[in-house]
Scaffold this motif. Structure first.
Motif, PDB file in Angstrom:
ATOM      1  N   GLY A 110       1.116  -0.896   0.059  1.00  0.00           N
ATOM      2  CA  GLY A 110       0.229   0.373  -0.064  1.00  0.00           C
ATOM      3  C   GLY A 110       1.170   1.087  -0.009  1.00  0.00           C
ATOM      4  O   GLY A 110       0.246   2.189   0.006  1.00  0.00           O
ATOM      5  N   ASP A 111       2.268   1.359   0.485  1.00  0.00           N
ATOM      6  CA  ASP A 111       2.610   2.580  -0.282  1.00  0.00           C
ATOM      7  C   ASP A 111       3.511   2.930  -1.883  1.00  0.00           C
ATOM      8  O   ASP A 111       4.476   3.953  -1.501  1.00  0.00           O
ATOM      9  N   GLY A 112       3.145   2.283  -2.484  1.00  0.00           N
ATOM     10  CA  GLY A 112       4.164   2.123  -3.514  1.00  0.00           C
ATOM     11  C   GLY A 112       5.562   1.993  -3.753  1.00  0.00           C
ATOM     12  O   GLY A 112       5.775   2.322  -4.704  1.00  0.00           O
ATOM     13  N   LYS A 113       6.018   1.285  -2.818  1.00  0.00           N
ATOM     14  CA  LYS A 113       7.597   1.390  -2.311  1.00  0.00           C
ATOM     15  C   LYS A 113       7.906   0.523  -3.380  1.00  0.00           C
ATOM     16  O   LYS A 113       7.123  -0.859  -3.575  1.00  0.00           O
ATOM     17  N   VAL A 114       8.943   0.182  -4.376  1.00  0.00           N
ATOM     18  CA  VAL A 114      10.058  -0.831  -4.893  1.00  0.00           C
ATOM     19  C   VAL A 114      10.665  -1.413  -4.165  1.00  0.00           C
ATOM     20  O   VAL A 114      11.973  -0.787  -3.434  1.00  0.00           O
ATOM     21  N   SER A 115      10.662  -2.459  -4.318  1.00  0.00           N
ATOM     22  CA  SER A 115      12.147  -3.839  -3.963  1.00  0.00           C
ATOM     23  C   SER A 115      12.828  -3.775  -4.371  1.00  0.00           C
ATOM     24  O   SER A 115      12.485  -3.542  -5.640  1.00  0.00           O
ATOM     25  N   SER A 116      14.045  -3.865  -3.719  1.00  0.00           N
ATOM     26  CA  SER A 116      15.048  -3.943  -4.932  1.00  0.00           C
ATOM     27  C   SER A 116      16.206  -5.433  -4.706  1.00  0.00           C
ATOM     28  O   SER A 116      15.999  -5.850  -3.010  1.00  0.00           O
ATOM     29  N   SER A 117      16.506  -6.142  -5.451  1.00  0.00           N
ATOM     30  CA  SER A 117      17.445  -7.124  -5.478  1.00  0.00           C
ATOM     31  C   SER A 117      18.514  -7.367  -6.698  1.00  0.00           C
ATOM     32  O   SER A 117      18.123  -6.935  -7.789  1.00  0.00           O
ATOM     33  N   ASP A 118      19.613  -6.728  -5.718  1.00  0.00           N
ATOM     34  CA  ASP A 118      20.580  -6.349  -7.110  1.00  0.00           C
ATOM     35  C   ASP A 118      20.574  -5.774  -7.962  1.00  0.00           C
ATOM     36  O   ASP A 118      20.139  -4.252  -7.151  1.00  0.00           O
ATOM     37  N   ASP A 119      20.296  -5.854  -9.212  1.00  0.00           N
ATOM     38  CA  ASP A 119      20.640  -4.762 -10.237  1.00  0.00           C
ATOM     39  C   ASP A 119      18.431  -4.503 -10.485  1.00  0.00           C
ATOM     40  O   ASP A 119      18.280  -3.830 -11.142  1.00  0.00           O
ATOM     41  N   GLN A 120      18.316  -5.546 -10.321  1.00  0.00           N
ATOM     42  CA  GLN A 120      16.698  -5.838 -10.885  1.00  0.00           C
ATOM     43  C   GLN A 120      15.828  -5.357  -9.264  1.00  0.00           C
ATOM     44  O   GLN A 120      16.547  -5.404  -8.495  1.00  0.00           O
ATOM     45  N   GLN A 121      14.370  -5.180  -9.424  1.00  0.00           N
ATOM     46  CA  GLN A 121      14.018  -4.786  -9.180  1.00  0.00           C
ATOM     47  C   GLN A 121      12.323  -5.363  -8.960  1.00  0.00           C
ATOM     48  O   GLN A 121      11.868  -5.911 -10.206  1.00  0.00           O
ATOM     49  N   GLN A 122      12.151  -5.331  -7.973  1.00  0.00           N
ATOM     50  CA  GLN A 122      10.362  -6.151  -7.728  1.00  0.00           C
ATOM     51  C   GLN A 122       9.096  -5.270  -7.672  1.00  0.00           C
ATOM     52  O   GLN A 122       9.436  -4.846  -6.072  1.00  0.00           O
ATOM     53  N   LEU A 123       8.005  -5.546  -8.287  1.00  0.00           N
ATOM     54  CA  LEU A 123       6.869  -4.565  -7.350  1.00  0.00           C
ATOM     55  C   LEU A 123       5.860  -5.651  -7.706  1.00  0.00           C
ATOM     56  O   LEU A 123       5.812  -5.835  -8.325  1.00  0.00           O
ATOM     57  N   ALA A 124       5.292  -5.623  -6.107  1.00  0.00           N
ATOM     58  CA  ALA A 124       3.837  -6.645  -5.820  1.00  0.00           C
ATOM     59  C   ALA A 124       2.904  -5.833  -6.372  1.00  0.00           C
ATOM     60  O   ALA A 124       2.339  -4.519  -6.266  1.00  0.00           O
ATOM     61  N   VAL A 125       1.866  -6.002  -7.462  1.00  0.00           N
ATOM     62  CA  VAL A 125       0.680  -4.994  -7.690  1.00  0.00           C
ATOM     63  C   VAL A 125      -0.522  -6.220  -7.430  1.00  0.00           C
ATOM     64  O   VAL A 125      -0.830  -7.164  -7.371  1.00  0.00           O
ATOM     65  N   VAL A 126      -1.447  -5.605  -6.314  1.00  0.00           N
ATOM     66  CA  VAL A 126      -2.616  -6.406  -5.534  1.00  0.00           C
ATOM     67  C   VAL A 126      -3.880  -6.140  -6.191  1.00  0.00           C
ATOM     68  O   VAL A 126      -4.549  -5.119  -6.851  1.00  0.00           O
ATOM     69  N   LEU A 127      -4.660  -7.307  -6.674  1.00  0.00           N
ATOM     70  CA  LEU A 127      -5.577  -7.209  -7.112  1.00  0.00           C
ATOM     71  C   LEU A 127      -6.861  -8.283  -5.846  1.00  0.00           C
ATOM     72  O   LEU A 127      -6.351  -9.256  -5.351  1.00  0.00           O
ATOM     73  N   LYS A 128      -7.852  -7.152  -5.670  1.00  0.00           N
ATOM     74  CA  LYS A 128      -8.228  -7.190  -5.334  1.00  0.00           C
ATOM     75  C   LYS A 128     -10.041  -7.265  -5.436  1.00  0.00           C
ATOM     76  O   LYS A 128     -10.894  -6.883  -6.256  1.00  0.00           O
ATOM     77  N   ASN A 129     -11.239  -8.405  -5.031  1.00  0.00           N
ATOM     78  CA  ASN A 129     -12.159  -8.884  -4.934  1.00  0.00           C
ATOM     79  C   ASN A 129     -13.141  -8.330  -4.626  1.00  0.00           C
ATOM     80  O   ASN A 129     -12.952  -7.967  -3.730  1.00  0.00           O
ATOM     81  N   LYS A 130     -13.540  -6.822  -5.590  1.00  0.00           N
ATOM     82  CA  LYS A 130     -14.342  -6.269  -4.768  1.00  0.00           C
ATOM     83  C   LYS A 130     -16.155  -6.313  -4.425  1.00  0.00           C
ATOM     84  O   LYS A 130     -16.732  -5.950  -4.687  1.00  0.00           O
ATOM     85  N   ALA A 131     -16.369  -7.444  -5.374  1.00  0.00           N
ATOM     86  CA  ALA A 131     -17.660  -8.438  -5.737  1.00  0.00           C
ATOM     87  C   ALA A 131     -18.357  -8.446  -4.144  1.00  0.00           C
ATOM     88  O   ALA A 131     -17.217  -8.730  -3.824  1.00  0.00           O
TER      89      ALA A 131
END
Length: 232
Positions: A110-131
């Motif tokens: 929820g904070d929009g921050k990017v995690s880092s691993s060596d030179d590559q970085q990873q970003l989790a995108v959350v999908l929430k069921n609103k139905a």
């Protein structure tokens, strides 16, 4: 004369005796005739009674065959089978696919921050069921990085997608792996937003890109920027 009269009297007596005997024999024949006719009458009655009994039995059998309810049982069985097949398994075929309109999109933690691993970085995108109902989702999302000058459709990782079931209000994620741009490393892609299209959907959702510039590798065979499957 006396002898004549005696003989006459004797003859008269014999005639009377013969007459009485004949009458007695006729009476005996009549009685015998009545007795012989009685079994005939009894046999007819028995035959009539037997016929009635057979008719009664046939009627009972017919009633038993009809009342045995072969039709009723078959009809009931058909109804039961129809009821069980139709509804159980079609309606109970499971949750429907998750649609874009029923999903909420955000970045991990929820904070929009990017995690880092060596030179590559990873970003989790959350999908929430609103139905209000459970839905399922499986596969790779479509992911496009946008900049002021163009768009870049990301490739997929080699991971195997798995089916994810989302109850109402629950969430799952997928991971964006990207290679940041550094001075002198190559062509800079100044990402401003990321467009996400859930698996098997054609409608997209757009999020503001929380990171910095990305090294453009849109023509590379194995780029350092790609997307993983939902739930992977």
């Amino acid at each position: 004369m006396r002898l004549f009269h005696a003989a006459t009297a004797l003859a008269a007596t014999s005639a009377l005796a013969l007459t009485l005997t004949a009458c007695g024999n006729d009476s005996g024949n009549d009685a015998s005739g009545d007795q012989s006719s009685a079994p005939t009458s009894s046999s007819s009655a028995a035959a009539a009674g037997g016929a009635s009994a057979e008719n009664a039995g046939a009627t009972k059998d017919a009633g038993g065959s009809t009342g045995g309810g072969g039709t009723g049982t078959s009809t009931g069985g058909t109804t039961s089978t129809s009821g069980t097949g139709g509804t159980g398994n079609s309606g109970g075929t499971g949750a429907s696919r998750c649609h874009t309109a029923g999903l909420g999109f955000s970045f991990g933690s929820g904070d929009g921050k990017v995690s880092s691993s060596d030179d590559q970085q990873q970003l989790a995108v959350v999908l929430k069921n609103k139905a209000s109902a459970t839905c399922t989702i499986q596969g790779f999302p479509g992911v496009d990085l946008k900049s002021s000058g163009g768009s870049w459709s990301l490739t997929r990782s080699g991971a195997t997608p798995k089916k994810v079931t989302l109850a109402a209000g629950s969430s799952t994620t997928f991971t964006l792996t990207f290679l940041p741009w550094n001075q002198g490393s190559g062509t800079e892609f100044k990402a401003t937003s990321v467009v996400v299209t859930p698996p098997n959907e054609t409608t997209s959702a757009t999020l503001a890109w929380p990171g910095g510039s990305v090294l453009l590798q849109d023509g590379a065979t194995h780029p350092g920027t790609y997307t993983g499957p939902v739930g992977g």
